[in-house]
Design a protein around this motif. Sequence first.
Motif, PDB file in Angstrom:
ATOM      1  N   PHE A  30    -129.554 -16.598  32.968  1.00 52.38           N
ATOM      2  CA  PHE A  30    -129.133 -17.299  34.099  1.00 52.38           C
ATOM      3  C   PHE A  30    -128.181 -16.292  35.068  1.00 52.38           C
ATOM      4  CE2 PHE A  30    -129.250 -20.209  30.861  1.00 52.38           C
ATOM      5  CZ  PHE A  30    -130.179 -20.919  31.321  1.00 52.38           C
ATOM      6  N   GLY A  31    -127.375 -15.355  34.295  1.00 57.52           N
ATOM      7  CA  GLY A  31    -126.518 -14.415  35.266  1.00 57.52           C
ATOM      8  C   GLY A  31    -125.572 -15.219  35.961  1.00 57.52           C
ATOM      9  N   ARG A  32    -125.557 -14.796  37.310  1.00 56.44           N
ATOM     10  CA  ARG A  32    -124.698 -15.722  38.225  1.00 56.44           C
ATOM     11  C   ARG A  32    -125.621 -16.127  39.230  1.00 56.44           C
ATOM     12  NH1 ARG A  32    -119.496 -15.273  38.787  1.00 56.44           N
ATOM     13  NH2 ARG A  32    -119.792 -15.542  41.338  1.00 56.44           N
ATOM     14  N   ASN A  33    -126.900 -16.403  38.675  1.00 60.44           N
ATOM     15  CA  ASN A  33    -127.862 -16.815  39.885  1.00 60.44           C
ATOM     16  C   ASN A  33    -127.363 -18.317  40.047  1.00 60.44           C
ATOM     17  OD1 ASN A  33    -129.343 -14.606  39.216  1.00 60.44           O
ATOM     18  ND2 ASN A  33    -130.701 -15.730  37.964  1.00 60.44           N
ATOM     19  N   LEU A  34    -127.984 -18.702  41.667  1.00 59.24           N
ATOM     20  CA  LEU A  34    -127.484 -20.073  42.131  1.00 59.24           C
ATOM     21  C   LEU A  34    -128.678 -20.958  41.694  1.00 59.24           C
ATOM     22  CD1 LEU A  34    -125.896 -19.195  45.468  1.00 59.24           C
ATOM     23  CD2 LEU A  34    -124.601 -19.429  43.262  1.00 59.24           C
ATOM     24  N   GLN A  35    -128.397 -22.208  41.626  1.00 57.34           N
ATOM     25  CA  GLN A  35    -129.385 -23.209  41.428  1.00 57.34           C
ATOM     26  C   GLN A  35    -130.039 -23.804  42.731  1.00 57.34           C
ATOM     27  OE1 GLN A  35    -130.371 -23.979  38.149  1.00 57.34           O
ATOM     28  NE2 GLN A  35    -131.785 -25.730  39.254  1.00 57.34           N
ATOM     29  N   ARG A  88    -130.418 -23.081  45.614  1.00 56.78           N
ATOM     30  CA  ARG A  88    -129.655 -22.958  46.965  1.00 56.78           C
ATOM     31  C   ARG A  88    -129.386 -21.416  47.145  1.00 56.78           C
ATOM     32  NH1 ARG A  88    -125.127 -26.718  44.975  1.00 56.78           N
ATOM     33  NH2 ARG A  88    -127.092 -27.237  43.676  1.00 56.78           N
ATOM     34  N   ASP A  89    -128.993 -20.994  48.377  1.00 59.48           N
ATOM     35  CA  ASP A  89    -128.944 -19.745  48.888  1.00 59.48           C
ATOM     36  C   ASP A  89    -127.330 -19.357  48.837  1.00 59.48           C
ATOM     37  OD1 ASP A  89    -131.452 -19.456  48.990  1.00 59.48           O
ATOM     38  OD2 ASP A  89    -131.489 -20.272  51.163  1.00 59.48           O
ATOM     39  N   ALA A  90    -126.718 -20.239  48.878  1.00 64.83           N
ATOM     40  CA  ALA A  90    -124.942 -20.026  49.060  1.00 64.83           C
ATOM     41  C   ALA A  90    -124.147 -20.905  48.286  1.00 64.83           C
ATOM     42  CB  ALA A  90    -124.734 -20.029  50.618  1.00 64.83           C
ATOM     43  N   LEU A  91    -123.102 -20.728  47.925  1.00 63.34           N
ATOM     44  CA  LEU A  91    -121.994 -21.245  47.450  1.00 63.34           C
ATOM     45  C   LEU A  91    -121.679 -22.711  47.942  1.00 63.34           C
ATOM     46  CD1 LEU A  91    -119.505 -18.545  45.938  1.00 63.34           C
ATOM     47  CD2 LEU A  91    -121.264 -19.945  44.814  1.00 63.34           C
ATOM     48  N   THR A  92    -121.414 -23.695  47.754  1.00 62.20           N
ATOM     49  CA  THR A  92    -121.003 -24.986  48.486  1.00 62.20           C
ATOM     50  C   THR A  92    -119.842 -25.178  48.644  1.00 62.20           C
ATOM     51  OG1 THR A  92    -121.001 -26.304  46.261  1.00 62.20           O
ATOM     52  CG2 THR A  92    -123.475 -26.131  47.413  1.00 62.20           C
ATOM     53  N   PHE A  93    -118.709 -24.286  47.961  1.00 64.89           N
ATOM     54  CA  PHE A  93    -117.551 -24.685  48.103  1.00 64.89           C
ATOM     55  C   PHE A  93    -117.064 -25.958  47.851  1.00 64.89           C
ATOM     56  CE2 PHE A  93    -118.020 -20.750  50.292  1.00 64.89           C
ATOM     57  CZ  PHE A  93    -116.957 -20.008  49.983  1.00 64.89           C
ATOM     58  N   GLY A  94    -117.821 -26.331  46.573  1.00 66.88           N
ATOM     59  CA  GLY A  94    -117.663 -27.710  46.151  1.00 66.88           C
ATOM     60  C   GLY A  94    -117.789 -27.697  44.475  1.00 66.88           C
ATOM     61  N   PHE A  95    -118.029 -28.947  44.041  1.00 65.76           N
ATOM     62  CA  PHE A  95    -118.057 -28.979  42.457  1.00 65.76           C
ATOM     63  C   PHE A  95    -119.767 -29.395  41.828  1.00 65.76           C
ATOM     64  CE2 PHE A  95    -113.556 -29.114  43.414  1.00 65.76           C
ATOM     65  CZ  PHE A  95    -113.143 -27.889  42.519  1.00 65.76           C
ATOM     66  N   ASP A  96    -120.500 -29.258  42.989  1.00 67.69           N
ATOM     67  CA  ASP A  96    -121.958 -29.234  42.505  1.00 67.69           C
ATOM     68  C   ASP A  96    -122.390 -28.412  41.414  1.00 67.69           C
ATOM     69  OD1 ASP A  96    -124.278 -30.853  42.250  1.00 67.69           O
ATOM     70  OD2 ASP A  96    -124.861 -30.229  44.250  1.00 67.69           O
ATOM     71  N   ASP A 128    -123.570 -25.321  41.147  1.00 62.39           N
ATOM     72  CA  ASP A 128    -123.919 -24.061  41.977  1.00 62.39           C
ATOM     73  C   ASP A 128    -124.615 -23.296  41.159  1.00 62.39           C
ATOM     74  OD1 ASP A 128    -122.653 -25.247  44.438  1.00 62.39           O
ATOM     75  OD2 ASP A 128    -121.092 -23.868  44.542  1.00 62.39           O
ATOM     76  N   PHE A 129    -124.391 -23.157  40.141  1.00 58.95           N
ATOM     77  CA  PHE A 129    -124.946 -22.086  39.284  1.00 58.95           C
ATOM     78  C   PHE A 129    -125.856 -22.754  38.454  1.00 58.95           C
ATOM     79  CE2 PHE A 129    -120.547 -20.225  40.445  1.00 58.95           C
ATOM     80  CZ  PHE A 129    -120.871 -19.257  40.657  1.00 58.95           C
ATOM     81  N   GLN A 130    -126.895 -21.637  38.124  1.00 60.45           N
ATOM     82  CA  GLN A 130    -128.152 -22.034  37.208  1.00 60.45           C
ATOM     83  C   GLN A 130    -127.543 -22.536  36.010  1.00 60.45           C
ATOM     84  OE1 GLN A 130    -131.384 -19.295  37.032  1.00 60.45           O
ATOM     85  NE2 GLN A 130    -131.939 -19.533  39.180  1.00 60.45           N
ATOM     86  N   ILE A 131    -126.572 -21.615  35.340  1.00 56.71           N
ATOM     87  CA  ILE A 131    -125.946 -22.001  34.034  1.00 56.71           C
ATOM     88  C   ILE A 131    -125.293 -23.268  34.227  1.00 56.71           C
ATOM     89  CG2 ILE A 131    -123.686 -20.774  34.523  1.00 56.71           C
ATOM     90  CD1 ILE A 131    -125.361 -21.432  31.018  1.00 56.71           C
ATOM     91  N   LEU A 137    -126.824 -26.665  31.479  1.00 54.55           N
ATOM     92  CA  LEU A 137    -125.879 -27.067  30.601  1.00 54.55           C
ATOM     93  C   LEU A 137    -125.744 -28.814  30.957  1.00 54.55           C
ATOM     94  CD1 LEU A 137    -122.493 -25.100  29.985  1.00 54.55           C
ATOM     95  CD2 LEU A 137    -124.288 -25.304  28.378  1.00 54.55           C
ATOM     96  N   ARG A 138    -125.806 -29.032  32.222  1.00 53.95           N
ATOM     97  CA  ARG A 138    -125.730 -30.585  32.317  1.00 53.95           C
ATOM     98  C   ARG A 138    -127.011 -31.121  32.074  1.00 53.95           C
ATOM     99  NH1 ARG A 138    -123.365 -31.206  38.690  1.00 53.95           N
ATOM    100  NH2 ARG A 138    -121.370 -30.023  38.192  1.00 53.95           N
ATOM    101  N   HIS A 139    -128.298 -30.353  32.127  1.00 53.41           N
ATOM    102  CA  HIS A 139    -129.556 -30.796  31.736  1.00 53.41           C
ATOM    103  C   HIS A 139    -129.350 -31.071  30.037  1.00 53.41           C
ATOM    104  CE1 HIS A 139    -133.990 -31.415  31.241  1.00 53.41           C
ATOM    105  NE2 HIS A 139    -133.855 -30.506  30.351  1.00 53.41           N
ATOM    106  N   GLN A 140    -128.933 -30.027  29.734  1.00 49.11           N
ATOM    107  CA  GLN A 140    -128.604 -30.201  27.975  1.00 49.11           C
ATOM    108  C   GLN A 140    -127.856 -31.360  27.588  1.00 49.11           C
ATOM    109  OE1 GLN A 140    -130.362 -28.309  25.785  1.00 49.11           O
ATOM    110  NE2 GLN A 140    -131.242 -26.820  27.269  1.00 49.11           N
TER     111      GLN A 140
END
Length: 389
Positions: free
Chosen positions: A248-253, A255-263, A265-268, A272-275
């Motif tokens: 996963f690294g710091r890859n985004l999920q 999206r192309d940019a940070l959302t500046f929220g608590f969605d 954002d990151f693949q990791i 984890l939410r999926h798990q």
Amino acid sequence: MAAQRALRTNNEADNPSSPVLQFGPDKPLKLDAGTVLSPFQVAYQTYGSLNDARSNAILVCHALTGDHHVASTNPVTGKPGWWEVLIGPGKIIDTNRFFVICSNVVGGCLGSTGPASTNPATGRPYGLDLPIITIRDMVRAQLMLVDHFGIEKLFCVLGGSMGGMQVLEWAASHSERVFSVLPIATGARHSSQNIAFHEVGRQAVMADPDWHGGKYLDFGRRPEKGLAVARMAAHITYLSEAALHRKFGRNLQDRDALTFGFDADFQIESYLRHQGMTFVDRFDANSYLYLTRAMDYFDLAADHGGRLADAFAGTKTRFCLVSFTSDWLFPTEESRSIVHALNAAGASVSFVEIETDRGHDAFLLDEPELFAAINGFIASAARARGLSL
Ligand SMILES: CC(=O)SCCNC(=O)CCNC(=O)[C@H](O)C(C)(C)COP(=O)(O)OP(=O)(O)OC[C@H]1O[C@@H](n2cnc3c(N)ncnc32)[C@H](O)[C@@H]1OP(=O)(O)O
Ligand SMILES: N[C@@H](CCO)C(=O)O
């Protein structure tokens, strides 16, 4: 021991729609908590056939959230058995040769008696009225199942993580009933750090308002949010920093940019939410409390006067221990200390440390070195046992 005349060899691998088998002994299950469980039942599956000498049986012990569907499709998730890569006709544990038994642990939620089962005293789910279950209790129940099959001596008992604890318990308390054992990615006691992670998970479950003091089934509720958070935290411990970085690294999920929220954002985060979300579909929250507690309480040395070697005194069982370099939950040091104790006890022991970045759960994956180690050990033990396979 009353040998059963009609052995039920339910070849689920050949017949995926075959029903889950349940064993309900007449005798109560004696518990370390100082009480008994009665009645109780154990869900299990078998694969292959028991030979006339009843000498080709392999018992597989599952990990924390595993089940008895080890080598055939899991009817709840629709996924392949959790060790189907290893066990089956023509596979490393060849069910054309061996009779494989796998049972769901007592305290679990996948067919064996656990906190979601009906308490005969109240007619309601046990919830927290179920006595605390230990690894030794789980093994006592398995022993009754093995007796039910009329098996005097298991050829091998194997399993990883909490399954490995059961394997060690078999070797320590019932060594005359096991010819060989393969404890994988495990320890002779749960470390302080491991207890700490379990406590975080339990607190997450118990903090969920839908937990209702453990009586959520009476309220028609389930503490899904708390259980999902518990699994997310635990899942991190099953992996490794290197594997997380690689995958996963710091890859985004999405999206192309940070959302500046608590969605997520990151693949990791998304991973984890999926798990967490998929876990609550297949597991009971109170069982999670009970089974994590069973692991926390496991301490083989303490059970034998404080000296681990005494747990294995006089053993004739053959041992092969396996650890993974990137397992920080049960690091290699844990296995090595068991090997030292076995050496002190004069036991026959081999040890394999496997180089991998896949972390603790590497034992669940297609790991060629692991399979080679299991293959070599089983073949050599079979020769020593004189198994004409
Ligand atoms: C011993 C026993 O008794 S079995 C115990 C019960 N089973 C388990 O505990 C298994 C749980 N453990 C796992 O899944 C572990 O991750 C592993 C290590 C065993 C699996 O490893 P891998 O095969 O590499 O799978 P990975 O960790 O990548 O997870 C794949 C899942 O994550 C999902 N996923 C991957 N990336 C993302 C992402 N960015 N966002 C959301 N979901 C994602 C995949 O869709 C897949 O979902 P699915 O399992 O619902 O099909
Ligand atoms: N991930 C596995 C092993 C954990 O020790 C499980 O959930 O059972």
